[in-house]
Design a protein around this motif. Structure first.
Motif, short mmCIF file in Angstrom:
data_model
loop_
_atom_site.label_atom_id
_atom_site.label_comp_id
_atom_site.label_asym_id
_atom_site.label_seq_id
_atom_site.Cartn_x
_atom_site.Cartn_y
_atom_site.Cartn_z
N THR A 137 -6.43 7.40 -3.18
CA THR A 137 -6.96 6.33 -2.33
C THR A 137 -8.48 6.37 -2.32
O THR A 137 -9.09 7.43 -2.20
CB THR A 137 -6.43 6.47 -0.89
OG1 THR A 137 -6.65 7.81 -0.44
CG2 THR A 137 -4.95 6.16 -0.81
N CYS A 167 -0.99 6.87 2.53
CA CYS A 167 -0.51 6.70 1.16
C CYS A 167 -0.71 8.00 0.39
O CYS A 167 -1.81 8.54 0.36
CB CYS A 167 -1.29 5.57 0.48
SG CYS A 167 -0.91 5.41 -1.26
N VAL A 210 -3.40 3.11 4.27
CA VAL A 210 -4.18 3.74 3.20
C VAL A 210 -4.26 5.25 3.47
O VAL A 210 -4.09 6.08 2.58
CB VAL A 210 -5.59 3.12 3.09
CG1 VAL A 210 -6.44 3.85 2.06
CG2 VAL A 210 -5.50 1.64 2.72
N TRP A 239 -9.81 0.12 -1.48
CA TRP A 239 -10.00 -0.76 -0.33
C TRP A 239 -11.48 -1.05 -0.12
O TRP A 239 -12.27 -0.13 0.02
CB TRP A 239 -9.40 -0.12 0.94
CG TRP A 239 -9.56 -1.00 2.16
CD1 TRP A 239 -9.78 -2.35 2.18
CD2 TRP A 239 -9.53 -0.58 3.52
NE1 TRP A 239 -9.87 -2.79 3.48
CE2 TRP A 239 -9.72 -1.73 4.32
CE3 TRP A 239 -9.34 0.65 4.14
CZ2 TRP A 239 -9.75 -1.68 5.70
CZ3 TRP A 239 -9.36 0.70 5.52
CH2 TRP A 239 -9.56 -0.46 6.30
N VAL A 252 -4.83 3.15 -4.69
CA VAL A 252 -5.28 2.10 -3.77
C VAL A 252 -6.81 2.08 -3.71
O VAL A 252 -7.44 3.14 -3.57
CB VAL A 252 -4.76 2.34 -2.33
CG1 VAL A 252 -5.26 1.24 -1.39
CG2 VAL A 252 -3.24 2.40 -2.30
N VAL A 278 0.84 -1.21 0.00
CA VAL A 278 0.00 0.00 0.00
C VAL A 278 0.87 1.26 0.00
O VAL A 278 0.60 2.21 -0.72
CB VAL A 278 -0.96 0.00 1.22
CG1 VAL A 278 -1.64 1.35 1.39
CG2 VAL A 278 -2.00 -1.11 1.06
#
Ligand code: ADP
Ligand code: MG
Length: 393
Positions: free
Chosen positions: A345, A341, A338, A315, A313, A307
């Protein structure tokens, strides 16, 4: 997005019927989370500013075609009125003379919220006569209910065949963010899929195998995959009838450029409770009487690394039974990863969003999707019926 939006149409003086998703959580006395109401404000305000007479439609809960007093939308109208800083007219019906009078009585810039559309069984049946009755209330239809766009109901789909129909700003943003992650992600692109049921996530895993660079699997979903790899998983929650399918996905992953990662170690306890001893095992050491309730620390490290180095990303789904503290470490670590990051995201799914909120990291997420089921279906590559029915640009 190749669909028309409220920016493409003239709305001044028109009755604009807007399907919003005000399906907010209630605790018996009030609204516990008004995120979904806030999410609709940009569209409502843009329409008001443009001189539209705004008539809102929504569902709330699952009244299953009958009037349920606790699921009336009046408290939602009250909260909306506070957020808008102006009064919001209400009606105890969503079709018929009372609703029509409320809609007709609006002046440009004014707002009404009609009653719960799911008080009518015809809504979920997508009954054309009910769609036409709703359409009587407006000159133009706007769909801003992303969270309900995967349902072909009268107020989300049927009505779009009766009135000119365009997308609201929230719907537009959801499709733009999720769409660009699928179509042109900045790489590396990592997707984290957890939660309980493989059957809910098969299609999204299958679709992401052709898009993502890394697919990180956790939660109950991983248990079914571990079984497919031939590991003993004790009494862990899994879907025995989906093991063959998981094996197929593993094979497909082997032939794709996407790396499918499964837990290498797991947190195991005899029961899903917080007062029982729990222990970390390598995946090939899970005791026969144990339950896998979280990913282990080594797996956390691998997943967090993936990640942290990702530029995109997505999720969906917690990595363990995070509601119980001893099994929340994996989900908390991934939520933090996350949140920190720097890439794009995206978080979807009620429980994953709750985990991000508990960590106080919602502000650091590029996009928190308002639609769990809808975002999963979209990420599975499916066209959402509520979107398909809107006018092409
Ligand atoms: P989301 O709402 O984010 O889409 P899901 O509804 O698919 O997520 O799944 C969330 C649920 O999965 C949570 O209640 C969580 O406790 C449960 N869960 C995750 N991992 C496990 C596990 N290993 N065993 C049992 N339940 C699990
Ligand atoms: Mg859930």
């Amino acid at each position: 997005m190749n669909k028309q939006t409220i920016r493409d149409v003239a709305v001044a003086g028109k009755r604009v019927l807007v399907r919003v998703d005000f399906n907010v959580p209630l605790d018996g006395t009030g609204i516990t989370d008004d995120t979904r109401i806030r999410a609709a404000l940009p569209t409502i305000n843009a329409l008001r500013d443009a001189g539209a007479r705004v008539v809102l439609l929504s569902h709330l809960g699952r009244p299953k075609g009958t009037v349920v007093a606790a699921l009336r939308l009046a408290p939602v109208a009250e909260r909306l009125s506070e957020l808008l800083g102006t009064s919001v007219a209400t009606s105890t019906a969503c079709i018929g003379p009372e609703a029509e009078a409320v809609a007709a009585g609006l002046r440009p810039g004014e707002v009404a919220l009609l009653e719960n559309v799911r008080f009518h069984a015809a809504e979920e049946r997508n009954d054309p006569a009910f769609a036409r009755a709703l359409a009587e209330l407006g000159d133009l239809y706007v769909n801003d209910a992303f969270g309900a766009a995967h349902r072909a109901h009268a107020s989300t789909e049927g009505i779009a065949h009766v009135l000119p129909a365009v997308a609201g700003l929230l719907l537009e943003r959801e499709l733009a963010v999720l769409g660009s992650a699928l179509e042109q992600p900045e790489r590396p692109f990592a997707a984290i899929i957890g939660g309980v049921k493989v059957s809910d996530k098969i299609e999204v895993i299958d679709h992401l195998l052709t898009r993502a660079d890394e697919l990180l699997i956790g939660g109950g979903v991983a248990n079914t995959f571990l079984r497919a790899q031939g590991y003993e998983i004790g009494r862990s929650r899994h879907e025995p009838d989906k093991v063959a399918l998981a094996a197929e996905l593993l094979e497909r992953a082997g032939q794709s450029d996407c790396e499918l990662l499964l837990p290498t170690d797991v947190v195991v306890a005899p029961e899903a409770a917080d007062d029982v001893p729990h222990q970390v095992f390598a995946v090939d050491q899970t005791p026969a009487n144990g339950m896998i309730l979280d990913i282990g620390p080594q797996t956390v490290q691998h997943y967090v690394q993936a990640v942290e180095s990702a530029h995109t990303v997505i999720w969906n789904g917690p990595l363990g039974l995070f509601e119980i503290e001893p099994f929340s470490a994996g989900t908390r670590a991934l939520a933090a990863a996350v949140g920190h990051c720097p890439g794009t995201t995206i978080v979807g799914g009620g429980d994953s969003i709750a985990a991000i909120e508990q960590a106080g990291l919602s502000d650091r997420i590029t996009h928190v999707s308002t639609g769990g089921g809808a975002s999963l279906e979209f990420l599975s590559g499916r066209m959402l019926p509520g979107v398909a029915a809107l006018a092409e640009r």
